[in-house]
Motif scaffolding. Structure first.
Motif, PDB file in Angstrom:
ATOM      1  N   VAL A 140       0.838  -1.215   0.000  1.00 49.81           N
ATOM      2  CA  VAL A 140       0.000   0.000   0.000  1.00 49.81           C
ATOM      3  C   VAL A 140       0.870   1.262   0.000  1.00 49.81           C
ATOM      4  CG1 VAL A 140      -1.842   1.258   1.191  1.00 49.81           C
ATOM      5  CG2 VAL A 140      -1.934  -1.242   1.027  1.00 49.81           C
ATOM      6  N   PRO A 141       1.875   1.355   0.870  1.00 49.26           N
ATOM      7  CA  PRO A 141       2.739   2.544   0.812  1.00 49.26           C
ATOM      8  C   PRO A 141       3.442   2.691  -0.545  1.00 49.26           C
ATOM      9  CG  PRO A 141       3.112   1.360   2.861  1.00 49.26           C
ATOM     10  CD  PRO A 141       2.247   0.497   2.020  1.00 49.26           C
ATOM     11  N   ALA A 142       3.865   1.547  -1.120  1.00 45.17           N
ATOM     12  CA  ALA A 142       4.545   1.608  -2.430  1.00 45.17           C
ATOM     13  C   ALA A 142       3.605   2.150  -3.493  1.00 45.17           C
ATOM     14  CB  ALA A 142       5.053   0.227  -2.814  1.00 45.17           C
ATOM     15  N   ILE A 143       2.343   1.713  -3.448  1.00 50.80           N
ATOM     16  CA  ILE A 143       1.366   2.188  -4.432  1.00 50.80           C
ATOM     17  C   ILE A 143       1.069   3.677  -4.185  1.00 50.80           C
ATOM     18  CG2 ILE A 143      -1.064   1.955  -5.175  1.00 50.80           C
ATOM     19  CD1 ILE A 143       0.746  -0.239  -6.329  1.00 50.80           C
ATOM     20  N   ASP A 167      -3.443  -5.542   6.652  1.00 52.36           N
ATOM     21  CA  ASP A 167      -2.358  -6.321   7.243  1.00 52.36           C
ATOM     22  C   ASP A 167      -1.657  -7.073   6.123  1.00 52.36           C
ATOM     23  OD1 ASP A 167      -0.687  -7.807   8.778  1.00 52.36           O
ATOM     24  OD2 ASP A 167      -2.220  -9.230   9.457  1.00 52.36           O
ATOM     25  N   GLU A 168      -0.414  -6.708   5.875  1.00 53.47           N
ATOM     26  CA  GLU A 168       0.310  -7.322   4.757  1.00 53.47           C
ATOM     27  C   GLU A 168       1.282  -8.404   5.215  1.00 53.47           C
ATOM     28  OE1 GLU A 168       2.134  -4.598   2.036  1.00 53.47           O
ATOM     29  OE2 GLU A 168       0.522  -3.151   2.215  1.00 53.47           O
ATOM     30  N   SER A 169       1.236  -8.698   6.525  1.00 52.64           N
ATOM     31  CA  SER A 169       2.260  -9.614   7.051  1.00 52.64           C
ATOM     32  C   SER A 169       2.210 -11.007   6.414  1.00 52.64           C
ATOM     33  CB  SER A 169       2.118  -9.728   8.569  1.00 52.64           C
ATOM     34  OG  SER A 169       0.826 -10.209   8.867  1.00 52.64           O
ATOM     35  N   LEU A 209      -9.263 -13.123   2.262  1.00 54.46           N
ATOM     36  CA  LEU A 209      -9.451 -12.513   0.936  1.00 54.46           C
ATOM     37  C   LEU A 209      -8.775 -11.141   0.869  1.00 54.46           C
ATOM     38  CD1 LEU A 209     -11.140 -12.627  -1.864  1.00 54.46           C
ATOM     39  CD2 LEU A 209     -12.635 -11.035  -0.679  1.00 54.46           C
ATOM     40  N   PHE A 210      -7.983 -10.968  -0.155  1.00 54.88           N
ATOM     41  CA  PHE A 210      -7.344  -9.674  -0.388  1.00 54.88           C
ATOM     42  C   PHE A 210      -7.851  -9.181  -1.744  1.00 54.88           C
ATOM     43  CE2 PHE A 210      -3.196  -7.387  -1.557  1.00 54.88           C
ATOM     44  CZ  PHE A 210      -3.610  -6.219  -0.949  1.00 54.88           C
ATOM     45  N   ARG A 211      -8.551  -8.037  -1.693  1.00 59.50           N
ATOM     46  CA  ARG A 211      -9.163  -7.539  -2.927  1.00 59.50           C
ATOM     47  C   ARG A 211      -8.560  -6.188  -3.322  1.00 59.50           C
ATOM     48  NH1 ARG A 211     -15.497  -7.519  -3.413  1.00 59.50           N
ATOM     49  NH2 ARG A 211     -15.039  -9.664  -3.999  1.00 59.50           N
ATOM     50  N   ILE A 212      -8.296  -6.056  -4.602  1.00 62.37           N
ATOM     51  CA  ILE A 212      -7.788  -4.789  -5.137  1.00 62.37           C
ATOM     52  C   ILE A 212      -8.740  -4.358  -6.243  1.00 62.37           C
ATOM     53  CG2 ILE A 212      -5.839  -3.622  -6.248  1.00 62.37           C
ATOM     54  CD1 ILE A 212      -5.068  -6.919  -4.840  1.00 62.37           C
ATOM     55  N   GLU A 213      -9.219  -3.133  -6.145  1.00 64.44           N
ATOM     56  CA  GLU A 213     -10.111  -2.611  -7.188  1.00 64.44           C
ATOM     57  C   GLU A 213      -9.439  -1.399  -7.812  1.00 64.44           C
ATOM     58  OE1 GLU A 213     -14.226  -3.854  -4.897  1.00 64.44           O
ATOM     59  OE2 GLU A 213     -13.735  -1.748  -5.170  1.00 64.44           O
TER      60      GLU A 213
END
Lengths: 268, 234
Positions: A140-143, A167-169, A209-213
């Protein structure tokens, strides 16, 4: 006589022959079905193996691509960047030793500015090739950093939103990098081809579930045509390959004149 | 004059109908055996549009059976011997059915088709009879059908090109043919004690009925084959 031994033998023979015929037919149906199922199973296994092999090849190819990017980034930063820094220092020494010749001073100053610009470009390029923020701080920070830079460079408005804390761990670096590259590719497409003025990115985490829109308000495109096209389809196929490697499911939509969107789901 | 001719015609028609009824009473299964061929013909007319050559041949075979049965009926009603027609019908059946195997998707080698044809011709030359059943031709035909059916089934299993056999018309037709051939082979091998006209009537009737039943089954399976063509799997 109907009950003479001869007649009875013939009748028994007829019954036996008929049963033999029926048995052959039943056997053929049974054996054919069995063989066909076996053949189908084998075909599926071969297909599965092929698909696993293709996926592995794709994964390897993407890994090689990333490794090459890293090498280029390092070479740019260390070698070209080092040379340009040395050149900048030499110019600084030269400018001190040149004396009062105004014309030479001005030319040296121009050269110094050009070298500084080149150095800045090389560093920026090196950073773009390998997203260090991704490795150090997460997706998220990179994006967010990427969106900020793109907004500054192109004037296109980016909106990056997260629903609650992400939570990206437990998200593997491979998945993070793939998603980063996909968003990068889609953003470039939205700016370069779709002439979008607003790009919206949203992250959502719900259990595993990890969702990206992602959506834009650009020109939109014909999805089937784009996929079929050798040139324009390349970027989309690249996106598909990256998503298939991380086992992500996705739905891409696009309406001409109304923009495009993608929803990516990853079951972690 | 005219009423007399009319009266004679009416009497003649009456006499034919009487003979027909008496014949049917004597051999009831023959009527079913003879006219069961109408079923596959009707199925063929309904379902065999734009069909492939093999099914056309089988349809033609059914038509041939029906057409050749008509003079047999006429002669039977007249009380004349019609075995020559039965024997001719069997020869034509053999030729048509042997040729039909050539047009299957599961290619039967030409050599085998030729060999079977020669086998049949040999049977016709030495076994053709006019006034009684040419049992040798019947036996040879049945052996040929069984051999060709086995080759077809072997090719079918060897190639495995058909997803669902039950939707494959040749499977039904050839299964019917094999059952017909297997079931009636011994009847013709032992003609003298089964369907010879000189036999005890009970025995003759029994084996005639058995033979007729197998033909009915064969015709029904041909009909199923034509019907399954509606759910095409060529």
């Amino acid at each position: 006589m109907i009950n003479s031994p001869q007649t009875i033998y013939v009748i028994i023979g007829v019954i036996l022959f008929t049963l033999m015929g029926i048995s052959v037919v039943i056997f053929i149906v049974y054996y054919q079905r069995k063989q066909f199922r076996l053949q189908l199973k084998q075909q599926n296994e071969v297909q599965e193996l092929k698909s696993v092999f293709q996926k592995q090849m794709l994964e390897n190819s993407l890994e090689v691509q990333e490794s090459v990017r890293k090498n280029i980034s390092r070479d740019l930063h260390d070698e070209i960047g080092g040379l340009l820094s040395a050149t900048k220092m030499s110019i600084a020494v030269l400018s001190r030793n040149i004396g009062d010749n105004e014309d030479s001073k001005e030319k040296i100053s121009n050269a110094k500015e050009l070298v500084e610009e080149a150095l800045s470009q090389v560093r920026s390029l090196a950073r773009e090739l390998v997203p260090r923020t991704l490795e150090s701080f997460g997706l998220v920070p990179a994006i967010e950093e990427f969106a900020q830079k793109m907004q500054q460079a192109t004037g296109v408005k980016f909106e990056v939103r997260t629903v609650d804390m992400i939570d990206e761990s437990d998200i593997s670096p491979k998945i993070k990098l793939a998603i980063y590259r996909v968003i990068q590719e889609l953003a470039n497409n939205a700016i370069k081809h779709a002439e979008s003025s607003l790009i919206f990115i949203r992250f959502l985490r719900k259990g595993s579930l990890f969702r990206i829109e992602m959506s834009d308000n650009g020109l939109g495109f014909d999805l089937d045509k784009a996929l079929a096209s050798k040139d324009s389809g390349l970027g989309l196929r690249n996106i598909q390959s990256r998503l298939s490697v991380i086992n992500a499911s996705y739905a891409m939509t696009s309406t001409i004149g109304k923009g495009s969107g993608i929803k990516i789901d990853i079951d972690l | 004059m005219v009423p007399e001719i009319m009266e004679e015609m009416v009497l003649s028609v009456h006499s034919i109908v009487d003979k027909f009824i008496s014949y049917i009473n004597k051999y009831p299964s023959t009527l079913i055996e003879s006219f069961c061929v109408v079923v596959p013909i009707l199925f063929g007319v309904f379902y065999l549009k734009n069909t492939y050559f093999y099914l056309r041949i089988i349809f033609f075979y059914c038509l041939m059976l029906l057409v050749m049965d008509l003079p047999m009926w006429y002669l039977a009603i007249q009380g004349s011997n019609n075995y020559i027609w039965t024997n001719f019908q069997e020869i034509f059946s053999g030729i048509i059915l042997i040729i039909s195997f050539k047009y299957l998707k599961e290619k039967i080698p030409n050599k085998i088709i030729w060999l079977m044809t020669i086998f049949l011709v040999f049977g016709v030359i030495i076994g053709f009879k006019i006034l009684v059943t040419s049992s040798l031709i019947f036996v040879i035909n049945r052996i040929i059908y069984i051999i060709l059916s086995f080759i077809f089934f072997y090719q079918l299993l060897n190639k495995l090109q058909i997803d669902n056999l039950l939707k494959y018309p040749p499977f039904w037709i050839i299964s019917g043919l094999m059952m017909y051939a297997c079931g009636t082979l011994l009847i013709f091998v032992f003609t003298e004690i089964t369907i010879s006209y000189n036999n005890d009537k009970e025995v003759f009737d029994l084996f005639t009925r058995i033979n007729d039943s197998f033909k009915v089954v064969f015709m029904l399976l041909i009909s199923v084959g034509f019907w399954s063509f509606g759910t095409k799997e060529i």
